[in-house]
Every structure is written in structure tokens, then in C-alpha cells.
Motif scaffolding. Structure first.
Motif, PDB file in Angstrom:
ATOM      1  N   GLU A  43     -36.114  23.898  17.037  1.00 29.52           N
ATOM      2  CA  GLU A  43     -36.028  23.618  15.596  1.00 29.52           C
ATOM      3  C   GLU A  43     -35.647  24.881  14.822  1.00 29.52           C
ATOM      4  O   GLU A  43     -34.875  24.820  13.865  1.00 29.52           O
ATOM      5  CB  GLU A  43     -37.340  23.022  15.073  1.00 29.52           C
ATOM      6  CG  GLU A  43     -37.692  21.646  15.650  1.00 29.52           C
ATOM      7  CD  GLU A  43     -36.632  20.571  15.375  1.00 29.52           C
ATOM      8  OE1 GLU A  43     -36.023  20.585  14.286  1.00 29.52           O
ATOM      9  OE2 GLU A  43     -36.398  19.717  16.262  1.00 29.52           O
ATOM     10  N   LYS A  72     -28.042  14.333  12.994  1.00 28.49           N
ATOM     11  CA  LYS A  72     -28.030  14.215  14.463  1.00 28.49           C
ATOM     12  C   LYS A  72     -26.600  14.372  14.949  1.00 28.49           C
ATOM     13  O   LYS A  72     -25.773  13.506  14.738  1.00 28.49           O
ATOM     14  CB  LYS A  72     -28.555  12.836  14.878  1.00 28.49           C
ATOM     15  CG  LYS A  72     -30.037  12.837  15.191  1.00 28.49           C
ATOM     16  CD  LYS A  72     -30.287  13.237  16.646  1.00 28.49           C
ATOM     17  CE  LYS A  72     -31.765  13.511  16.895  1.00 28.49           C
ATOM     18  NZ  LYS A  72     -32.071  14.788  17.483  1.00 28.49           N
ATOM     19  N   GLU A  92     -27.271  19.723  18.764  1.00 30.75           N
ATOM     20  CA  GLU A  92     -28.445  19.653  19.643  1.00 30.75           C
ATOM     21  C   GLU A  92     -28.285  20.637  20.808  1.00 30.75           C
ATOM     22  O   GLU A  92     -29.228  21.354  21.151  1.00 30.75           O
ATOM     23  CB  GLU A  92     -28.655  18.234  20.179  1.00 30.75           C
ATOM     24  CG  GLU A  92     -29.076  17.219  19.121  1.00 30.75           C
ATOM     25  CD  GLU A  92     -30.177  17.730  18.209  1.00 30.75           C
ATOM     26  OE1 GLU A  92     -31.154  18.311  18.697  1.00 30.75           O
ATOM     27  OE2 GLU A  92     -30.044  17.561  16.981  1.00 30.75           O
TER      28      GLU A  92
HETATM   29 ZN    ZN Z   1     -32.586  19.034  17.565  1.00 33.40          ZN
END
Ligand code: ZN
Length: 189
Positions: free
Chosen positions: A84, A105, A110
Motif C-alpha cells: 500500500e 484497480k 498492482e
Molecule cells: Zn494494490
């Protein structure tokens, strides 16, 4: 702080270690968050996460809050928090929800956050200097899960084969910062 200008998550992790004066393992993610005025909150206190999620960051009133799944073991939680922090420091895109903002997202974001977390918690040059190449050594030194350490072990094998250390001045700086720690660990052996 926004390391978004470092296109590369690896460089951002080095810069983060330098800026927060991290000089030993395991890297204290909570200290980094505190110094950055980022709140870290157990999900058991707020019940905000979907059951299969490890963590989320929300942005409200100009402040970041990292909510992590404290039902998971502490080593996993450390990785979640580092991941994070990656989203925050890499300046990933925030989107609106009715009450607050969250990170959009996106698969590439990610994986960037994962690289940031991995390189922050298990800096390759420090593992190289300590010759910590096994999953178990890496997990214990860095206080990360065996699963995360196994990935790191594979990566370390590639990096050792390549044998191209300290080509980036940031990595040299990190190495210098960990000097006392590396020497004391070597003396222990
Ligand atoms: Zn993430």
C-alpha cells in the motif's frame, strides 16, 4: 512524498530506504508510515475490507489511511502495508467513491506496488552482501512470509548470475546506509 517521478518501482524503493534512513533489517514499515503521516488501521477495528482482501488505502481529508487485514499473520501484514505504501509513494491514480478516494484497480499498478514492497522489505544488495540466498534466511532476516521469500530467492539467483551490482548510485547509497548492519551481521557468523 511522491516517488511517481521514479518510473521504476525499484528506484523508488531505494529512494524510500534512503529518505527514511533505514539502516537495518527488518524494515519497519510502520515507522515509514508514521513519518509520512499515513495512518495504519487494523481491519478488525473498522471492518472495511472484503473478506478475501489483504488491504486497501483510502484518502480522506488530505490524509492516507492504510487498512490491513489483521486476521492474516504479521509477516503478511507487513507485505500488505509495504504494498500500500507503494501505491502511495508511486503516486498511483486515485478515484472517487462516495465517501473517500481509493486507488484505481490496474494490473500494472498492482505489480508495481508488489515490486516496491519486495524491494523495500528485502533490499537485494543487502541480501547480496550478507549472502542470504535461501528462502529461510531471507524470510527471517526480512521478516517476510516464506512465500514472499521464495520469490525473492528466485530473483536473487537471477541477480547473482547477472552480477551487476551498484550500477545505480541509489543502490550504492543504500549499501552505504546499511554498512554498520552488514558488518555486525558478518561478524556474527
Ligand atoms: Zn494494490
Amino acid at each position: 512524498m511522491n516517488y511517481g517521478k521514479y518510473k521504476n518501482a525499484r528506484n523508488a524503493s531505494w529512494q524510500c530506504l534512503i529518505d527514511f534512513n533505514v539502516s537495518s533489517l527488518p524494515v519497519m514499515v510502520s515507522k515509514i508510515a508514521k513519518a509520512s503521516n499515513i495512518a495504519i488501521i487494523k481491519n478488525s477495528a473498522v471492518d472495511l475490507l472484503k473478506s478475501d482482501k489483504s488491504g486497501i488505502t483510502i484518502f480522506q481529508n488530505k490524509k492516507f489511511y492504510i487498512i490491513y487485514n489483521d486476521a492474516e499473520n504479521s509477516r503478511r501484514c507487513r507485505f500488505t502495508i509495504a504494498h500500500e505504501l507503494g501505491h502511495i509513494f508511486l503516486g498511483h491514480l486515485l478515484i472517487n467513491t462516495p465517501e473517500y478516494k481509493i486507488f484505481a484497480k490496474r494490473e500494472d499498478n498492482e505489480s508495481e506496488a508488489n515490486v516496491f514492497a519486495r524491494d523495500l522489505l528485502a533490499p537485494a544488495c543487502v541480501l547480496h552482501e550478507l549472502k542470504a540466498f535461501t528462502t529461510r534466511d531471507i524470510a527471517n532476516l526480512c521478516n517476510i512470509s516464506l512465500e514472499a521469500a521464495r520469490y525473492r530467492e528466485q530473483r536473487m539467483r537471477d541477480l547473482e548470475t547477472r552480477n551487476a551490482w551498484y550500477l545505480n548510485p541509489l543502490e550504492t547509497e543504500v549499501r552505504k546506509q546499511f554498512d554498520d548492519y552488514i558488518n555486525s551481521k558478518r561478524a556474527d557468523k
